[in-house]
Design an enzyme around this catalytic site. Sequence first.
Site, PDB file in Angstrom:
ATOM      1  N   TYR A  11      -1.949   0.033   2.331  1.00 52.71           N
ATOM      2  CA  TYR A  11      -0.941  -0.952   2.721  1.00 52.71           C
ATOM      3  C   TYR A  11      -0.542  -0.873   4.186  1.00 52.71           C
ATOM      4  O   TYR A  11      -0.711  -1.832   4.932  1.00 52.71           O
ATOM      5  CB  TYR A  11       0.300  -0.805   1.824  1.00 52.71           C
ATOM      6  CG  TYR A  11      -0.001  -1.045   0.380  1.00 52.71           C
ATOM      7  CD1 TYR A  11      -0.305  -2.325  -0.087  1.00 52.71           C
ATOM      8  CD2 TYR A  11      -0.036   0.001  -0.539  1.00 52.71           C
ATOM      9  CE1 TYR A  11      -0.619  -2.554  -1.412  1.00 52.71           C
ATOM     10  CE2 TYR A  11      -0.340  -0.229  -1.870  1.00 52.71           C
ATOM     11  CZ  TYR A  11      -0.633  -1.504  -2.300  1.00 52.71           C
ATOM     12  OH  TYR A  11      -0.951  -1.732  -3.610  1.00 52.71           O
ATOM     13  N   PRO A  20       0.916 -11.022  -3.740  1.00 54.17           N
ATOM     14  CA  PRO A  20       0.672 -11.988  -4.822  1.00 54.17           C
ATOM     15  C   PRO A  20       1.837 -12.966  -4.977  1.00 54.17           C
ATOM     16  O   PRO A  20       2.955 -12.717  -4.520  1.00 54.17           O
ATOM     17  CB  PRO A  20       0.561 -11.105  -6.068  1.00 54.17           C
ATOM     18  CG  PRO A  20       0.517  -9.685  -5.573  1.00 54.17           C
ATOM     19  CD  PRO A  20       1.196  -9.687  -4.246  1.00 54.17           C
ATOM     20  N   HIS A  73       3.457  -6.125  -1.438  1.00 52.19           N
ATOM     21  CA  HIS A  73       2.906  -5.288  -2.490  1.00 52.19           C
ATOM     22  C   HIS A  73       3.134  -3.787  -2.306  1.00 52.19           C
ATOM     23  O   HIS A  73       2.996  -3.013  -3.262  1.00 52.19           O
ATOM     24  CB  HIS A  73       1.395  -5.561  -2.560  1.00 52.19           C
ATOM     25  CG  HIS A  73       0.778  -5.324  -3.879  1.00 52.19           C
ATOM     26  ND1 HIS A  73       0.909  -4.138  -4.579  1.00 52.19           N
ATOM     27  CD2 HIS A  73      -0.013  -6.112  -4.652  1.00 52.19           C
ATOM     28  CE1 HIS A  73       0.233  -4.219  -5.705  1.00 52.19           C
ATOM     29  NE2 HIS A  73      -0.338  -5.403  -5.781  1.00 52.19           N
ATOM     30  N   SER A 123      -6.719  -8.458 -12.734  1.00 54.86           N
ATOM     31  CA  SER A 123      -5.590  -7.615 -13.111  1.00 54.86           C
ATOM     32  C   SER A 123      -4.826  -8.273 -14.246  1.00 54.86           C
ATOM     33  O   SER A 123      -4.554  -9.475 -14.210  1.00 54.86           O
ATOM     34  CB  SER A 123      -4.658  -7.401 -11.923  1.00 54.86           C
ATOM     35  OG  SER A 123      -3.650  -6.473 -12.238  1.00 54.86           O
TER      36      SER A 123
END
Length: 619
Positions: A102, A115, A334, A549
């Site tokens: 990240y 997302p 995220h 996912s």
Amino acid sequence: MFRYHSYLKALCSSSQRIFARNLTGGANYLPLPKLPVPALKDTLTRYLRTVKPFLNDEEYRLTEKRVNDFASGVGAKLQELLMKRAETKDNWLADWWLKVAYMEFRSPVVYFSSPGLVFPKTEFRNADDRIRYASQLVAAAVNFKLTIHNHGLKQDMMRTIPQDMSQYYQVFGTCRIPNKPGDLLEFHPNSRHIVVMHKNHMFKLDVVTPGGTAVGTKQLARNLKRIFELSRKPAPPIGILTSNNRDDWADDVKLLKGHEENWRSLDTIADSLFVLCFDSQLPPAPVQFHDMNLAASLCMHGGGSRYNGGNRWYDKTIQFIIGDEGHVGLTYEHSPAEGVAIARMMDHIVDKISANEKDSGAGGDCSESDCQIQELEFCLSKEVEQRIKKAASNLDELVGDVETACFKFDAFGKDFIKTLKLSPDSFLQMAMQYAFYRIHKEPGAHYESAALRSFAGGRTETIRSCSLESVKFAQTMLSSKASKAEKVQTLKAAVDGHRKLAMEASQGQGVDRHLLGLKLMAQEKGIEVPDLYTDPGYVRSLHMRMSTSQVPSKSDGFMVYGPLVPDGYGCCYNPRDNDVNFGITAHVSDSGTSATNFRDALERSLLDMRDLFIPASKY
């Protein structure tokens, strides 16, 4: 769930220094074991099996030799060093993971990393109805936040196994701060305010009273209505700068902080619990699955600079989005948490809103001095204005390359799959393998996230869902010579094989995180990176053309995100009792992939698999 772009880059890049604040919870939950370091021999055995679908016989022999050389040479040394590291930490991967997955990710977080989560659609009869709904959403979110920080959230369990809860403590009040060479995380758990965005304006609004209780919905509604009145005309889209690549955004922040007023406004945003975005209407989507695709676009990227691209602050962990047509959801940064924690929050909010508390006004009130609305001011130089234009152009280019094909598959859900005595997740994953093969006539490397929350500070592991069994199943299903019995047999073998892979991954016995740890250990100790990491088997098996996912929720919602690679697909799914919601994406710029084609192939594949078990006369 993890976006793999940064991980793939980490496998080729050198280690960089990064700073992040320690984010921890404090509830009295059941203790969890440390993340294990798998045995090197076991990992390499699993690795060889997972790369076999992507190699011919000669290539496989060379890969096998490299693996054996690695195991008997530098791999054994790196394993010993990694085990020593694990002795000193509850989770040997956690700080490395935050850094390489990240904080060092330099591409825009929009679409690539962050997302969108679509809530069940609602209906707004008028502007007041929309504001009323928004006040209920804010109150429910604050209630969830207070429940977490008052240690009232029940510990998640995977069957009888307690799960790590630290991610919940990192959802509210967290902000990613752009920085070179890697970003920072700031955590403000005691914040009392949110930031409300409307037509690119930003307002500070208190949602927690000085006494620590949630502000009531009626007062929230009054304040939100006042914000609408104060922001009738659009403001400069400063928020669009947060959609830039991270190095450019870090440079932009330095320019903005040259003015004291900007500094204060940036700090107010970073300190907020979350952001609430009131969005304008997007242009119509294609007729089929219109609402789902429109909502997905709203939550992923806002439609670009002409619509809501500037009505965002992508550094905040949570941005709730209220469209004017009843499309509601969020986008989330995220790095602090996985999708499961975010989906549980959505279920809590949806339940609260529907629990006949709509007009109760339950909660505390602030005094006028404590709950003033404050518009955040920015002083923009000519250079910053040019950077805004450039960021808008970059975002529009990205949005133009996004194809979305979301849909509800309603022929059956997980209840039907359970009647077959098969794993619902494995069944759906094999449908995706089948869909990919029927389009491309070759196996596709396949990422599926597995939760490691059974371990202290656990995030995710990769389930390498493409296997010898899945390839044989897809080939058998497409063979005109195969009998129904053969198809059923290969399906059950593929499902069983996937279920085993998934179980190993969730138990900390996967392939990818262990191999990443060994590589990062080599980099940290100044050891030359072994040639295992440039082997065709490794490179091809990491070119994850399917990024999938499962993000389950009770609500009729779904998550959506971009593919990992230019010629890939994103496919997130919410399996419910009698239907499955899918969020599918692909890049327009790649001529070989199409989200629409993948959606159609997936639907056909699911029906083919159903028909193996149910006579045609039954449906």
